[in-house]
Design an enzyme around this catalytic site. Sequence first.
Site, mmCIF file in Angstrom:
data_model
loop_
_atom_site.group_PDB
_atom_site.id
_atom_site.type_symbol
_atom_site.label_atom_id
_atom_site.label_comp_id
_atom_site.label_asym_id
_atom_site.label_seq_id
_atom_site.Cartn_x
_atom_site.Cartn_y
_atom_site.Cartn_z
ATOM 1 N N ASP A 1 12.968 -12.822 1.042
ATOM 2 C CA ASP A 1 13.753 -11.699 1.570
ATOM 3 C C ASP A 1 15.173 -11.719 1.000
ATOM 4 O O ASP A 1 15.737 -10.662 0.671
ATOM 5 C CB ASP A 1 13.805 -11.748 3.096
ATOM 6 C CG ASP A 1 12.413 -11.682 3.694
ATOM 7 O OD1 ASP A 1 11.539 -11.052 3.073
ATOM 8 O OD2 ASP A 1 12.199 -12.275 4.770
ATOM 9 N N SER B 1 20.032 -17.469 7.215
ATOM 10 C CA SER B 1 20.162 -18.120 5.903
ATOM 11 C C SER B 1 20.417 -17.122 4.768
ATOM 12 O O SER B 1 20.518 -17.529 3.609
ATOM 13 C CB SER B 1 18.909 -18.937 5.594
ATOM 14 O OG SER B 1 17.819 -18.088 5.307
HETATM 15 O O1 RIB Z 1 9.850 -13.500 5.282
HETATM 16 C C1 RIB Z 1 10.113 -14.213 6.455
HETATM 17 C C2 RIB Z 1 9.826 -13.351 7.651
HETATM 18 O O2 RIB Z 1 8.444 -13.076 7.709
HETATM 19 C C3 RIB Z 1 10.149 -13.988 8.977
HETATM 20 O O3 RIB Z 1 11.470 -13.734 9.368
HETATM 21 C C4 RIB Z 1 9.098 -13.414 9.904
HETATM 22 O O4 RIB Z 1 9.609 -12.633 10.923
HETATM 23 C C5 RIB Z 1 8.153 -12.639 9.008
HETATM 24 O O5 RIB Z 1 8.413 -11.303 9.026
#
Ligand code: RIB
Length: 316
Positions: free
Chosen positions: A261, A300
Amino acid sequence: MPTGPKTIGIVTILGCFNADLVFAGHRLPQMGETIMGSNFSIHAGGKGSNQAIAARRAGAEVRLITALGKDSFADDARSLYAKEGISDQFIQASDLHPTGTAFVFVEDGSGENAIIVGPGAASHLGAADIETVRPAFEGTDVFLSQNEVPIAAVQRGLALARENGATTLFNPAPAGDFENSFLALCDIVTPNRLEASALANIEVATADDAQKAARIICERGAGSVVITLGADGALYFDSNSATHIAAPKIDRIVDTTGAGDAFNGAFAAALAAGNDRISAIRFATAAGTLAVTKSGAAPSMPRRTDIDALNARKKN
Ligand code: RIB
């Protein structure tokens, strides 16, 4: 010298907020077994929300399209967005469904994770809901979504983003398969190894496999592909070129949750600010690397100054 985005761009993100219930332990229990963990914490998570925070901290103006319930987790999400400077203009409040949650297991030592998402309000978003937030697409530079919200909503988002002249990014997480016509709406698809494997229907273990998978995904309709390779960096592939971008080295992995992410949010911010794709991937790779040095998903997501500092260190 800074290596990150030079100007502020607008990033529109469609995705999910989850309250992450994080259990740390030496292993996952087997079916029918109870084991003691080493720690428990609750953090903000959800791939779309994490990416929104990453893009914002990387310097973009962020418009987040999502749905929350009417519960205390929704209050937490709204406070977080207020603190981060993300408007709640495009966030729906559902009377019928709770805010999303996730069970996150983080393995002691390796920092590797295993996740089950408890679908909430955002998992009921449909194409019609996206129509109601058309202003979120006006003037946007980059649109980014994932596979945690219904694909009909994502498809409408990609189409509206294209109509508005934005670059369209799709992060196919969690892994799944998608119609070729859907992939054709994506200027850039950003799978990890597992997700690339699901899309290309081949095993992705080596750098050669990654390139083969990227070619297949492009042949299926995607404009280009960035395969994230964890500590091995990332591979960019389009019809003209294949480029490997190395990741900066770090001493210790604390928690890998949200690293993808951080990459996607920072990548979107860097593209929105007008950087070329390879520079944007380099910036994003440093962001993903920084994310594994801290616990939790949203907490993070790194800030632009830290990303630039890590990239500068890598060059010296
Ligand atoms: O990519 C990590 C995320 O995957 C976590 O924060 C969890 O909520 C899922 O969506």
